[in-house]
Design a protein around this motif. Sequence first.
Motif, PDB file in Angstrom:
ATOM      1  N   PHE A  68       0.840  -1.202   0.000  1.00  0.00           N
ATOM      2  CA  PHE A  68       0.000   0.000   0.000  1.00  0.00           C
ATOM      3  C   PHE A  68       0.879   1.258   0.000  1.00  0.00           C
ATOM      4  O   PHE A  68       0.691   2.171  -0.804  1.00  0.00           O
ATOM      5  N   ARG A  72       2.124   5.316  -2.576  1.00  0.00           N
ATOM      6  CA  ARG A  72       1.534   6.539  -2.035  1.00  0.00           C
ATOM      7  C   ARG A  72       2.579   7.644  -1.889  1.00  0.00           C
ATOM      8  O   ARG A  72       3.721   7.374  -1.553  1.00  0.00           O
ATOM      9  N   GLU A 102      -7.739  11.495   1.587  1.00  0.00           N
ATOM     10  CA  GLU A 102      -7.573  10.469   0.566  1.00  0.00           C
ATOM     11  C   GLU A 102      -6.854   9.242   1.111  1.00  0.00           C
ATOM     12  O   GLU A 102      -7.300   8.107   0.906  1.00  0.00           O
ATOM     13  N   SER A 105      -9.188   7.266   3.419  1.00  0.00           N
ATOM     14  CA  SER A 105     -10.213   6.545   2.687  1.00  0.00           C
ATOM     15  C   SER A 105      -9.627   5.341   1.937  1.00  0.00           C
ATOM     16  O   SER A 105     -10.155   4.234   1.992  1.00  0.00           O
ATOM     17  N   TYR A 106      -8.484   5.544   1.254  1.00  0.00           N
ATOM     18  CA  TYR A 106      -7.846   4.453   0.517  1.00  0.00           C
ATOM     19  C   TYR A 106      -7.361   3.356   1.458  1.00  0.00           C
ATOM     20  O   TYR A 106      -7.482   2.177   1.152  1.00  0.00           O
ATOM     21  N   SER A 109     -10.295   1.211   2.752  1.00  0.00           N
ATOM     22  CA  SER A 109     -10.765   0.316   1.683  1.00  0.00           C
ATOM     23  C   SER A 109      -9.770  -0.808   1.450  1.00  0.00           C
ATOM     24  O   SER A 109     -10.143  -1.970   1.267  1.00  0.00           O
ATOM     25  N   TYR A 110      -8.494  -0.440   1.432  1.00  0.00           N
ATOM     26  CA  TYR A 110      -7.435  -1.409   1.165  1.00  0.00           C
ATOM     27  C   TYR A 110      -7.388  -2.468   2.260  1.00  0.00           C
ATOM     28  O   TYR A 110      -7.281  -3.664   1.984  1.00  0.00           O
TER      29      TYR A 110
END
Length: 189
Positions: A68, A72, A102, A105-106, A109-110
């Motif tokens: 992840f 980023r 952001e 939120s990512y 979800s991840y």
Amino acid sequence: MNQSKQRFFIALVPPPDIEQHITEIQQYFAEHYNSRGALNSPPHITLQPPFHSLAEDVPTLEQSLNEFSANRLSIPVTLSGFAAFAPRVIYADVVKSPELLEIHSYLMSYMQANVGIVDRVSQTRPFVPHMTVAFRDLTPENFQTAWLEFSERSLHFEFTASALTLLLHDGSRWNISNQFPLGASLQKS
């Protein structure tokens, strides 16, 4: 087979100079308002609230966080003044930047898609990035007095968060377990 569950959370941790300053404010709350709870972890901005993971699943968790983070950008963070979740929590306010919203939120979800970790509470309320200086053991009376003192107090720091931090609870406090550099921040060094 040892099925021991460990408690973790994922956060952004400020650089040492800012960490030191926030810790001093937390110590002030411990001394003046009998609120020591915030000292049980390094100063941080929670992105993924506490969750449990089996010890044998931790390598998978860390691998997922590595993947992840690699994609980023590092995140500009601004601390500005103090705010509160009355009647229990006082925190250094964090500016709600698009980058912070952001990554939160990512990440949520991840984590749900790749590790099966879901925080139901976070899904039902807006993300309020903050750096806690007093909570839980702050009595309503002490909250009132402290809030009068801190609501007008100025605080301003800017830093770039260049890693996600995984914190592990050892039974009494939270400690940094591992850090995952935000990939795009590596190219600058």
